[in-house]
Scaffold this motif. Structure first.
Motif, PDB file in Angstrom:
ATOM      1  N   ALA A  13      32.146  -3.705  46.927  1.00 55.05           N
ATOM      2  CA  ALA A  13      33.069  -2.566  46.883  1.00 55.05           C
ATOM      3  C   ALA A  13      33.427  -2.229  45.438  1.00 55.05           C
ATOM      4  N   GLN A  14      33.502  -3.254  44.556  1.00 49.90           N
ATOM      5  CA  GLN A  14      33.864  -2.967  43.165  1.00 49.90           C
ATOM      6  C   GLN A  14      32.739  -2.221  42.430  1.00 49.90           C
ATOM      7  N   LEU A  15      31.547  -2.205  43.037  1.00 46.80           N
ATOM      8  CA  LEU A  15      30.425  -1.485  42.411  1.00 46.80           C
ATOM      9  C   LEU A  15      30.285  -0.065  42.965  1.00 46.80           C
ATOM     10  N   SER A  16      31.132   0.256  43.943  1.00 49.76           N
ATOM     11  CA  SER A  16      30.999   1.530  44.654  1.00 49.76           C
ATOM     12  C   SER A  16      30.891   2.715  43.682  1.00 49.76           C
ATOM     13  N   GLY A  17      29.890   3.560  43.905  1.00 48.79           N
ATOM     14  CA  GLY A  17      29.704   4.748  43.064  1.00 48.79           C
ATOM     15  C   GLY A  17      28.696   4.527  41.941  1.00 48.79           C
ATOM     16  N   ILE A  18      28.313   3.275  41.680  1.00 51.67           N
ATOM     17  CA  ILE A  18      27.357   3.019  40.591  1.00 51.67           C
ATOM     18  C   ILE A  18      25.925   3.266  41.077  1.00 51.67           C
TER      19      ILE A  18
ATOM     20  N   PRO B 198      25.342  -0.059  33.459  1.00 53.28           N
ATOM     21  CA  PRO B 198      26.746   0.370  33.417  1.00 53.28           C
ATOM     22  C   PRO B 198      27.691  -0.837  33.279  1.00 53.28           C
ATOM     23  N   GLN B 199      28.737  -0.658  32.460  1.00 52.86           N
ATOM     24  CA  GLN B 199      29.624  -1.777  32.124  1.00 52.86           C
ATOM     25  C   GLN B 199      30.263  -2.396  33.371  1.00 52.86           C
ATOM     26  N   ARG B 200      30.690  -1.523  34.290  1.00 54.52           N
ATOM     27  CA  ARG B 200      31.357  -2.033  35.505  1.00 54.52           C
ATOM     28  C   ARG B 200      30.397  -2.905  36.315  1.00 54.52           C
ATOM     29  N   PHE B 201      29.141  -2.510  36.344  1.00 55.20           N
ATOM     30  CA  PHE B 201      28.144  -3.309  37.049  1.00 55.20           C
ATOM     31  C   PHE B 201      27.932  -4.644  36.333  1.00 55.20           C
ATOM     32  N   VAL B 202      27.813  -4.573  35.025  1.00 56.42           N
ATOM     33  CA  VAL B 202      27.529  -5.780  34.233  1.00 56.42           C
ATOM     34  C   VAL B 202      28.639  -6.816  34.421  1.00 56.42           C
TER      35      VAL B 202
ATOM     36  N   LEU C  85      21.799   2.953  39.914  1.00 58.50           N
ATOM     37  CA  LEU C  85      20.900   2.310  38.946  1.00 58.50           C
ATOM     38  C   LEU C  85      19.454   2.650  39.260  1.00 58.50           C
ATOM     39  N   ASP C  86      18.667   2.757  38.220  1.00 59.39           N
ATOM     40  CA  ASP C  86      17.220   2.952  38.372  1.00 59.39           C
ATOM     41  C   ASP C  86      16.607   1.555  38.531  1.00 59.39           C
ATOM     42  N   VAL C  87      15.984   1.293  39.680  1.00 61.32           N
ATOM     43  CA  VAL C  87      15.475  -0.056  39.945  1.00 61.32           C
ATOM     44  C   VAL C  87      14.073   0.004  40.554  1.00 61.32           C
TER      45      VAL C  87
ATOM     46  N   GLU D 190      29.225 -11.006  23.309  1.00 57.42           N
ATOM     47  CA  GLU D 190      29.241 -11.511  24.689  1.00 57.42           C
ATOM     48  C   GLU D 190      28.006 -11.007  25.448  1.00 57.42           C
ATOM     49  N   LEU D 191      27.568 -11.784  26.433  1.00 58.26           N
ATOM     50  CA  LEU D 191      26.451 -11.352  27.297  1.00 58.26           C
ATOM     51  C   LEU D 191      26.765  -9.996  27.933  1.00 58.26           C
ATOM     52  N   THR D 192      28.024  -9.830  28.401  1.00 58.97           N
ATOM     53  CA  THR D 192      28.400  -8.555  29.050  1.00 58.97           C
ATOM     54  C   THR D 192      28.233  -7.383  28.082  1.00 58.97           C
ATOM     55  N   THR D 193      28.608  -7.596  26.824  1.00 62.06           N
ATOM     56  CA  THR D 193      28.487  -6.507  25.832  1.00 62.06           C
ATOM     57  C   THR D 193      27.016  -6.170  25.623  1.00 62.06           C
ATOM     58  N   VAL D 194      26.194  -7.206  25.553  1.00 62.07           N
ATOM     59  CA  VAL D 194      24.768  -6.977  25.310  1.00 62.07           C
ATOM     60  C   VAL D 194      24.130  -6.232  26.494  1.00 62.07           C
ATOM     61  N   LEU D 195      24.420  -6.709  27.706  1.00 64.29           N
ATOM     62  CA  LEU D 195      23.796  -6.072  28.876  1.00 64.29           C
ATOM     63  C   LEU D 195      24.292  -4.638  29.082  1.00 64.29           C
ATOM     64  N   SER D 196      25.528  -4.376  28.618  1.00 58.12           N
ATOM     65  CA  SER D 196      26.080  -3.017  28.790  1.00 58.12           C
ATOM     66  C   SER D 196      25.328  -1.976  27.962  1.00 58.12           C
TER      67      SER D 196
END
Ligand SMILES: Cc1cc2nc3c(=O)[nH]c(=O)nc-3n(C[C@H](O)[C@H](O)[C@H](O)COP(=O)(O)OP(=O)(O)OC[C@H]3O[C@@H](n4cnc5c(N)ncnc54)[C@H](O)[C@@H]3O)c2cc1C
Length: 389
Positions: free
Chosen positions: A204-209, A284-288, A211-213, A274-280
């Motif tokens: 639910a916290q990812l709702s609306g995101i 999308p940051q919320r996903f990361v 991604l190209d996968v 941070e890993l989160t900063t790199v992956l962002s």
């Protein structure tokens, strides 16, 4: 009320059949139980009707029967044949992606095209016509609330079970059973998937995101977008794999469809970020944030070992999700399963064991990918049968 052919169901396949048979001088009547035609076409393709796919071939269809069954019809009424009709009626269209053709303006134009072709072919249409019984004696007798219709042939074009609010019924399957024809069990296709309740909080916290996968299930892989919803996952990638997925199959998601996550992360492994900063940088940051919490709690990059970076990269390329169910027919674009193809002639769609009885469109066990393939099957199978009566 004597006709050469009675068509039950006035959707894409039934009307294409009626046009083709009408053009050949057959007296045809379409019996439609709804108060008006075209409902599904009008809402299709987000209101712009993805009316065909230029690359449509047998490889784009799912069936439990022979994958060759659809070849004959698809070869005799091709995407170019429908495009020719669209151009004849002056409808502007464009390719959105992957060969998918949409109207520039509105699905209503496809409806107007079909209406004009029906009028030219002198197709008769009866709305709010409820079929009570179909019998076969010397001719077919179709008993309805509007009286008795008789004909040499009957065409079942009642579609699948998807979108019951638009008039879907199981009529075609029941009729096939009555004539002892085999049916492949049905289930929702091109359908959003849902997670078990305990997992819904995470997703639910990812709702609306979106991604190209690259989404993978056994036997199928699609490069498309995935969309997280408050109950599960949707978007083209998920709808496509839903046609192939068995209930327990996990879905593998490659979150880096074009780049090597290993190389990208390795380059930044000595940094304090941070890993989160790199992956962002790429996701999308919320996903990361959520993904790292679930998979690899974030810390500065220089505190990950090479082995750990390797595992992070591997998981980014193959993140497994495990939906527990689907949104059902209410939200499914199509119905998988249906009349077994080996009960029908692939050239004419006529039931081998019941001369004069035809099945066209989605009621048959032939389901297309997302992207205009289902309408192409409806046009092609309707046309194949329309040329045979
Ligand atoms: C929301 C949505 C969007 C879609 N968008 C696309 C798209 O853009 N491109 C694409 O290729 N495919 C799309 N599809 C799939 C496509 O619409 C179907 O595969 C196609 O319409 C099937 O054609 P059909 O004639 O077999 O059935 P349908 O078009 O479903 O027509 C069946 C007809 O039979 C009638 N009927 C049912 N029962 C009875 C009965 N007992 N008596 C009389 N009449 C009856 C129904 O009212 C209906 O008019 C979409 C589907 C949905 C639900």
């Amino acid at each position: 009320m004597n006709f050469d052919v009675i068509i039950i169901g006035g959707g894409a396949a039934g009307l294409m059949f009626a046009i083709e048979a009408g053009k050949r001088g057959r007296r045809v009547v379409v019996l439609e139980h709804a108060e008006r035609l075209w409902k599904k076409i009008l809402i299709s393709g987000g209101g712009r009707c993805n009316f065909t796919n230029v690359g449509a071939s047998a490889a784009h269809y799912v069936t439990s029967g022979s994958p060759h069954f659809c070849k004959s019809a698809l070869a005799r009424f091709t995407p170019n044949d429908f495009i020719a009709l669209v151009e004849k009626h002056g409808i502007a269209y464009h390719e959105k992606k992957l060969g998918q053709l949409f109207c520039d303006f509105s699905s209503k134009q496809i409806v107007e095209l079909l209406e004009a072709e029906c009028a030219a072919a002198k197709v008769e249409i009866r709305l709010e016509c409820r079929v009570v019984e179909v019998r076969k004696n010397a001719r077919f007798e179709v008993e309805t609330n509007l009286g008795m219709f008789t004909s040499d042939s009957v065409v079942i074009a009642t579609g699948g079970l998807s979108f019951p609010k638009l008039g879907a019924t199981d009529f075609g399957y029941r009729l096939a059973e009555k004539f002892d024809l085999k049916i492949v069990p049905r289930r929702a296709g091109l359908v959003p998937l849902t997670f078990a309740e305990k997992e819904q909080r995470f997703y639910a916290q990812l709702s609306g995101i979106s991604l190209d996968v690259i989404a993978t299930v056994p036997g199928a892989t699609f490069r498309e977008n995935i969309l997280f919803t408050h109950r599960g996952v949707s978007g083209p990638a998920i709808l496509q794999v839903s046609n192939y997925r068995k209930a327990t199959d996990p879905i593998g998601l490659n979150l880096f469809p074009e780049k090597s996550a290993q190389q990208l992360l390795e380059k930044q492994r000595s940094e304090k970020k941070e890993l989160t900063t790199v992956l962002s940088q790429w996701l999308p940051q919320r996903f990361v944030q959520a993904w790292c919490e679930q998979n690899f709690p974030s810390r500065p990059m220089n505190r990950f070992t090479p082995r750990e970076v390797e595992s992070i990269a591997a998981r980014l390329h193959s993140w497994q999700i495990q939906p527990a169910g689907d949104e059902g027919y209410a939200k499914a674009e199509v119905t998988l399963g249906g009349i077994e193809t080996n009960e029908l002639s692939s050239k004419t769609m006529e039931a081998r064991r019941v001369p004069g009885l035809f099945f066209v469109g989605e009621v048959v066990d032939m389901t297309g990918w997302l992207g205009g393939y289902n309408f192409q099957w409806a046009w092609a199978s309707g046309c194949a049968a329309g040329g045979a009566v």
